[in-house]
Enzyme design. Structure first.
Site, short mmCIF file in Angstrom:
data_model
loop_
_atom_site.label_atom_id
_atom_site.label_comp_id
_atom_site.label_asym_id
_atom_site.label_seq_id
_atom_site.Cartn_x
_atom_site.Cartn_y
_atom_site.Cartn_z
N HIS A 1 -18.89 0.77 -1.41
CA HIS A 1 -20.25 1.09 -0.97
C HIS A 1 -21.34 0.31 -1.71
CE1 HIS A 1 -18.20 4.18 1.12
NE2 HIS A 1 -18.12 5.04 0.14
N ASP B 1 -13.76 4.04 -6.20
CA ASP B 1 -14.17 4.95 -5.14
C ASP B 1 -15.54 4.58 -4.56
OD1 ASP B 1 -13.53 7.32 -3.66
OD2 ASP B 1 -15.14 8.36 -4.73
#
Ligand code: NAP
Length: 484
Positions: free
Chosen positions: A240, A235
């Protein structure tokens, strides 16, 4: 400082999933703010498409409510909201069926930039791409925007890339990672490559280590079942944190141009060392008081999915061999704070003798809250008492430095959507980058799944599991405080 808003070319933007959470919370409020700033030309049109049955007015009412909820009060101007809503229309379309496509085709105007935002689950990407072509809505100049998650492993990412490639060229595909749209992230490139000051020191000879932290205070309640199939590695780290790592570690591209930047990021991912199990710490938050722990939130008593992960990474290239990168991210931590800290080595010899508590130079790049940068430098403590050294921050908070202009800094989604209209892919992930990131991630996940290891429990509101502290302590280093 003069704010320079350059209007983009006239466009038709179709948002598939226009009734969804992301469209209501981020995409349409973001578009309204760009409209308010004057960046959207007179004849821009936004066409929302989803399965629910609405006419234009009913859809506009939904977005009026979303603007009320998600746009700051001082930016909500009744006249501007009306003018913005008049550019919206709605078409009922089923990605998997044939209804609505003709009507949608009728709304697409010649001579405009055409962008199609797939704000729907990835299982619909193929069906949407196919029908956009079958109904001659998209052509070789259209742009398509896809949301995360881009796959859950290398095989599924390859499949998604192949599906999109059947209908769109890579130059048409905009894979969003909203971290790349953050002002500080772009400033990181400006600081590295726009100054002579840092780049000569930006290597293993002078940098002791780098810490990247993305800490959240929220748990996974509400989307526990979805999250349980993902976990912090998939996730957050694969996308990111990996993107932040790339921007920190990459070589200077020869131009601030999409493929030049993305080539350099790809080289970093390919140079990552495999990570040993001892350099990975996974955790799950425990219950506190009335608040459920991860196990309850995920509704899976047997869950081995991590809500926290810390890793120590190495990069095998001339610039970084020997400098560890410590990454951590987690839910229900003590503060919502994201930052990158570049911790420099101590001078080779102190002419001032031993000084208690000296900490050395650290460049901190804050992503949230209070976007900005801070460089800790050593100076003499003012006044009498001999040569005592202290550390002081050279602080550059964007809000302070830019004053009122800082308020006009667009949020990540606003900027990225305007980049799509401008046709600038620099801040979007290329297909090979995403695949390389999964190729690095997959063996790590398979490793702990194969070993059957269970994440350690950590206290909600803490800095994460004890073992994560040990990960740095054993190297004689420590994490920075997770603080606002
Ligand atoms: P959501 O609230 O469940 O909305 C899904 C949207 O897809 C709805 O507008 C729905 O329309 C539409 N849809 C579903 N099936 C359809 C079909 N067969 N044909 C046409 N439209 C269909 O999801 P979301 O949270 O907005 O997320 C959208 C995408 O963004 C997902 O890929 C998600 O992973 C990603 N994302 C979301 C967030 C976030 O904060 N929400 C953050 C990052 C990434 P109807 O309900 O009208 O059918």
């Amino acid at each position: 400082m003069v704010s320079r808003v350059i209007p983009v070319d006239p466009f038709d933007l179709v948002i598939f999933g226009g009734t969804g959470d992301l469209a209501r919370r981020k995409i349409l409020p973001g578009l309204y703010l760009r409209f308010l700033s004057g960046q959207m030309p007179e004849d821009a049109a936004i066409i929302a498409a989803a399965r629910s049955d609405h006419d234009d007015d009913a859809y506009r009412a939904i977005i009026r409510k979303a603007i009320d909820e998600f746009v700051a009060k001082d930016k909500r101007d009744a006249k501007s909201i009306d003018a913005f809503l008049s550019r919206l229309s709605y078409v009922q379309v089923d990605a998997m069926g044939e209804g609505g496509w003709k009507e949608l085709a009728g709304k697409i105007r010649k001579g405009m930039v055409h962008a199609f935002y797939f704000s729907v689950g990835p299982s619909l990407f193929g069906a949407l791409a196919e029908r956009l072509h079958k109904h001659k809505i998209a052509d070789r100049k259209s742009r398509v925007v896809v949301e995360k998650p881009f796959g859950k492993d290398l095989a599924s990412a390859q499949e998604l890339n192949a599906t999109l490639a059947q209908h769109f060229r890579e130059e048409q595909i905009y894979r969003i990672d909203h971290y790349l749209g953050k002002e500080t992230v772009q400033n990181l490139m400006a600081v590295r490559f726009g100054n002579m000051l840092f780049e000569p020191l930006w290597n293993a000879q002078y940098v002791d280590h780098i810490q990247i932290t993305v800490a959240e205070t929220v748990g996974v309640g509400g989307r526990g079942a979805y999250y349980d199939n993902s976990g912090a590695m998939r996730d957050m780290v694969q996308n990111h944190l990996m993107q932040l790592l790339c921007l920190i570690a990459m070589e200077p591209p020869n131009a601030f141009e999409p493929n030049a930047v993305r080539d350099e990021k790809l080289k970093v991912i390919r140079a990552l060392d495999p990570v040993e199990p001892k350099d990975i710490v996974r955790g799950q938050y425990g219950p506190t008081g009335d608040e459920p722990g991860y196990i309850e939130d995920s509704e899976n008593p047997e869950s081995r999915t991590e809500s926290y992960i810390a890793l120590k990474l190495g990069i095998s290239n001339w610039r970084w061999k020997g400098t560890p990168f410590y990454l951590r991210t987690g839910k229900k931590l003590k503060a919502r704070a994201s930052e990158i800290a570049v911790v420099f080595k101590d001078p080779p010899h102190s002419i001032f003798g031993e000084q208690e508590g000296r900490k050395g130079n650290v460049l901190v790049i804050r992503l949230q809250p209070n976007e900005g940068m801070n460089l800790r430098v050593t100076i003499k403590e003012p006044g009498p008492g001999g040569m005592r050294l202290i550390e002081v921050p050279l602080d550059m908070s964007f809000a302070e430095a830019l004053g009122a202009d800082a308020e006009d800094v667009p949020d990540a989604y606003e900027r990225l959507i305007m980049d799509v209209i401008r046709g600038n892919q620099t801040l979007f992930m290329r297909g090979d980058e995403v695949e390389a990131a999964w190729a690095w991630t997959d063996p790590l996940i398979e490793g702990w799944q194969g070993a059957g290891t269970k994440p350690a429990t950590y206290d909600a509101g803490s800095s994460g599991p004890e073992d994560a502290l040990a990960l740095m302590h054993r190297d004689g280093r420590r994490w920075r405080e997770i603080a606002v």
